[in-house]
Design an enzyme around this catalytic site. Structure first.
Site, PDB file in Angstrom:
ATOM      1  N   ALA A 105       5.073  -0.268  -2.273  1.00  9.97           N
ATOM      2  CA  ALA A 105       5.621  -0.251  -3.878  1.00  9.97           C
ATOM      3  C   ALA A 105       7.616   0.646  -3.245  1.00  9.97           C
ATOM      4  O   ALA A 105       6.921   2.182  -2.432  1.00  9.97           O
ATOM      5  CB  ALA A 105       5.502   0.148  -4.731  1.00  9.97           C
ATOM      6  N   ASN A 146      -3.771   2.947 -14.716  1.00 13.88           N
ATOM      7  CA  ASN A 146      -2.652   4.138 -14.727  1.00 13.88           C
ATOM      8  C   ASN A 146      -2.667   4.137 -16.925  1.00 13.88           C
ATOM      9  O   ASN A 146      -1.348   4.103 -17.512  1.00 13.88           O
ATOM     10  CB  ASN A 146      -1.414   3.531 -15.087  1.00 13.88           C
ATOM     11  CG  ASN A 146      -1.424   5.064 -13.235  1.00 13.88           C
ATOM     12  OD1 ASN A 146      -1.294   5.687 -13.266  1.00 13.88           O
ATOM     13  ND2 ASN A 146      -0.737   3.917 -12.154  1.00 13.88           N
ATOM     14  N   ARG A 176       3.838  -9.229  -8.391  1.00 15.96           N
ATOM     15  CA  ARG A 176       2.777  -8.745  -8.201  1.00 15.96           C
ATOM     16  C   ARG A 176       2.194  -8.365 -10.062  1.00 15.96           C
ATOM     17  O   ARG A 176       2.973  -8.066 -10.721  1.00 15.96           O
ATOM     18  CB  ARG A 176       2.005  -7.743  -7.715  1.00 15.96           C
ATOM     19  CG  ARG A 176       0.885  -7.872  -7.672  1.00 15.96           C
ATOM     20  CD  ARG A 176       0.458  -6.185  -6.558  1.00 15.96           C
ATOM     21  NE  ARG A 176      -0.632  -6.276  -5.539  1.00 15.96           N
ATOM     22  CZ  ARG A 176      -0.955  -5.073  -5.784  1.00 15.96           C
ATOM     23  NH1 ARG A 176      -1.109  -4.303  -5.478  1.00 15.96           N
ATOM     24  NH2 ARG A 176      -2.421  -5.479  -4.564  1.00 15.96           N
ATOM     25  N   TYR A 225       2.250   0.388 -14.321  1.00 16.76           N
ATOM     26  CA  TYR A 225       3.777   0.627 -13.914  1.00 16.76           C
ATOM     27  C   TYR A 225       5.191   0.418 -15.494  1.00 16.76           C
ATOM     28  O   TYR A 225       4.060  -0.361 -15.588  1.00 16.76           O
ATOM     29  CB  TYR A 225       4.414   0.948 -12.655  1.00 16.76           C
ATOM     30  CG  TYR A 225       3.320   1.531 -11.296  1.00 16.76           C
ATOM     31  CD1 TYR A 225       3.281   2.964 -12.232  1.00 16.76           C
ATOM     32  CD2 TYR A 225       2.596   0.823 -10.715  1.00 16.76           C
ATOM     33  CE1 TYR A 225       2.318   3.186 -11.314  1.00 16.76           C
ATOM     34  CE2 TYR A 225       1.311   1.409 -10.088  1.00 16.76           C
ATOM     35  CZ  TYR A 225       1.485   2.984  -9.743  1.00 16.76           C
ATOM     36  OH  TYR A 225       1.049   3.403  -9.066  1.00 16.76           O
ATOM     37  N   HIS A 273       6.970  -5.773  -8.895  1.00 16.76           N
ATOM     38  CA  HIS A 273       5.692  -4.266  -8.916  1.00 16.76           C
ATOM     39  C   HIS A 273       6.110  -4.900 -11.064  1.00 16.76           C
ATOM     40  O   HIS A 273       6.433  -4.746 -11.217  1.00 16.76           O
ATOM     41  CB  HIS A 273       5.678  -3.752  -8.643  1.00 16.76           C
ATOM     42  CG  HIS A 273       3.771  -3.278  -8.390  1.00 16.76           C
ATOM     43  ND1 HIS A 273       3.257  -3.875  -9.623  1.00 16.76           N
ATOM     44  CD2 HIS A 273       3.289  -2.031  -7.803  1.00 16.76           C
ATOM     45  CE1 HIS A 273       1.978  -2.660  -8.762  1.00 16.76           C
ATOM     46  NE2 HIS A 273       2.123  -1.897  -7.991  1.00 16.76           N
ATOM     47  N   ASN A 310      -0.773  -2.489 -12.183  1.00 14.05           N
ATOM     48  CA  ASN A 310      -1.144  -1.241 -11.650  1.00 14.05           C
ATOM     49  C   ASN A 310      -0.770  -0.078 -12.754  1.00 14.05           C
ATOM     50  O   ASN A 310      -0.501   0.626 -12.828  1.00 14.05           O
ATOM     51  CB  ASN A 310      -1.032  -0.799 -10.306  1.00 14.05           C
ATOM     52  CG  ASN A 310      -1.238  -1.676  -9.568  1.00 14.05           C
ATOM     53  OD1 ASN A 310      -1.985  -2.950  -9.816  1.00 14.05           O
ATOM     54  ND2 ASN A 310      -2.039  -1.484  -8.186  1.00 14.05           N
ATOM     55  N   LEU A 354       0.433  -1.285  -0.328  1.00 14.68           N
ATOM     56  CA  LEU A 354      -0.099  -0.170   0.242  1.00 14.68           C
ATOM     57  C   LEU A 354       0.957   0.947  -0.253  1.00 14.68           C
ATOM     58  O   LEU A 354       1.355   1.430   1.121  1.00 14.68           O
ATOM     59  CB  LEU A 354      -0.105  -0.332   1.639  1.00 14.68           C
ATOM     60  CG  LEU A 354      -1.634  -0.921   1.400  1.00 14.68           C
ATOM     61  CD1 LEU A 354      -2.522  -0.849   3.035  1.00 14.68           C
ATOM     62  CD2 LEU A 354      -2.946  -1.059   0.346  1.00 14.68           C
ATOM     63  N   THR A 355       0.437   2.180  -0.792  1.00 13.15           N
ATOM     64  CA  THR A 355       1.460   2.982  -1.120  1.00 13.15           C
ATOM     65  C   THR A 355       0.823   4.328  -0.259  1.00 13.15           C
ATOM     66  O   THR A 355       0.027   4.099  -0.216  1.00 13.15           O
ATOM     67  CB  THR A 355       1.432   3.980  -2.633  1.00 13.15           C
ATOM     68  OG1 THR A 355       2.178   2.699  -2.975  1.00 13.15           O
ATOM     69  CG2 THR A 355       1.957   5.285  -2.139  1.00 13.15           C
TER      70      THR A 355
END
Length: 383
Positions: free
Chosen positions: A77, A256, A248, A201, A196, A199, A45-46
């Site tokens: 992250a 995004n 993940r 990125y 990661h 999401n 969790l950011t």
């Protein structure tokens, strides 16, 4: 002798009753070399409270509050290099100062018997000139800018300018950035790393065909688009051991502005490839999480992906107590990662055990920079 046997019988009956009473989420699980006491993981969790990209002392309390003996936590992250950042006050793991700052935080988790992994991250084009060395453009698989951000809001050009398309000869350096970050994480005391790949990125920007428009060995067909992310995973696994590496993924999501035309095929191919590399776990975001904070009905399922991955399978995406129990009881997953509920309820496993009332997450405090409010100053239920 009779009394001892009766006492033993009573003790066994009590232990058996406790086991019978345990909900599926609170049953033990062996994840590789790690003996977990329950199936509830803290999702990455950011929290935007690592000032100047350096983890802060208040994070030790935050993570220790959410630690149980034998519990599994995935850290927020953490940028792998000076080109990796894209949000304010997110931690890194590429400098000596960052490594040293992580050490007491990791120790706080270990002191309570938790298992702690560091999530390695590169934002790619989800960044801007202000986060990049010498004010350069952020990097990506493409030179197309974001149209929508992580909250599915229109992305302004000043916040997310057009990225620079990474050259093929720059890929080995990016792979090595992840390797160095993984080594740094292990030096900081983490038990392993999660790469990661979701999401929207950097790694996801290579995986998804609606973003990756390359015509070299890192673009085009499915195998080419997966090449760079799998090179990262293999290199990290070779360096620290595949038994300490998780990944993940969010193949079904469009976070995004990062979407794929055939997410099921992408998810299956990546799961098969990761299984061949022998990594510890695959952490998948549910297809229903079309946006980051809302669940939607969808035709997709993680079941085909679960079937082709041989390691520990972790699911995430808006799970509550009953859904998590169902996922474990029907073997849809080995672990369930909880984010917002864990954020608002530091003692979430205890509350689930007691079926106690839960604090509601306060979205206004998710990404603020206060070291207590919405962070460490949340109530813990009495047992």
């Amino acid at each position: 002798m009779v009394k001892r046997r009766m006492a033993d019988t009573n003790t066994n009956t009590k232990e058996e009753s406790q086991k019978m009473d345990a909900i599926p989420l609170l049953t033990p699980y062996k994840m590789g070399n790690f003996n977990l006491s329950h199936r509830m993981a803290l999702a990455p969790l950011t929290r935007s409270r690592s000032y100047s990209f350096v983890p802060q002392p208040h994070a030790a309390l935050y993570y220790s509050q959410r630690t149980t003996k034998g519990g599994f936590l995935i850290g927020e992250a953490s940028g792998v290099s000076d080109t990796a950042q894209g949000y304010p006050n997110t931690p890194g793991i590429w400098t000596r100062e960052q490594v040293e700052a992580w050490k007491p935080i990791v120790s706080a988790v270990h002191e309570k018997g938790g298992i702690f992994f560091c999530q390695l991250w590169h934002a790619g084009r989800v960044s801007n000139y202000g986060y990049q060395p010498d004010g350069e453009a952020p990097i990506s698989s493409t030179n197309k800018p974001l149209r929508n951000d992580i909250f599915n809001k229109e992305a302004s050009a000043d916040k997310y300018p057009p990225p620079r398309r990474v050259r093929a000869d720059e890929i080995p350096k990016l792979v090595n950035d992840f390797v160095i970050a993984a080594k740094n994480a292990m030096e900081a005391g983490f038990d392993g790393v999660e790469i990661h790949g979701g999401n929207g990125y950097l790694l996801d920007q290579f995986l998804k065909d609606k973003v990756n428009d390359r015509d070299d060995e890192y673009g085009g067909n499915l195998e080419n688009r997966c090449r760079f992310p799998l090179q990262v995973v293999k290199a990290v696994a070779d360096e620290i051991g595949a038994d300490k590496v998780g990944v993940r993924l969010s193949p079904f999501a469009d976070y995004n502005d990062c979407e794929d035309s055939d997410p099921q095929a992408l998810g299956i191919h990546m799961a098969q490839s990761l299984s061949q590399l022998g990594i510890l776990y695959c952490h998948m975001i549910e297809p229903r999480m079309v946006t980051q904070f809302q669940k939607f009905d969808t035709k997709w399922s993680l079941t085909p992906i679960r079937k082709v991955f041989n390691g520990t399978f972790i699911v995430a995406g808006g799970y509550n107590r009953s859904e998590g129990n169902q996922a474990i009881s029907c073997a849809a997953a080995d672990l369930v990662a909880y984010g917002r509920l864990f954020l608002a309820n530091p003692d979430l496993p205890t509350r689930f055990q007691l079926d106690a009332q839960l604090n509601d997450p306060d979205a206004t405090t998710f990404y603020t920079h206060h070291p207590v409010l919405g962070y460490t100053g949340l109530s813990i239920s009495s047992r």
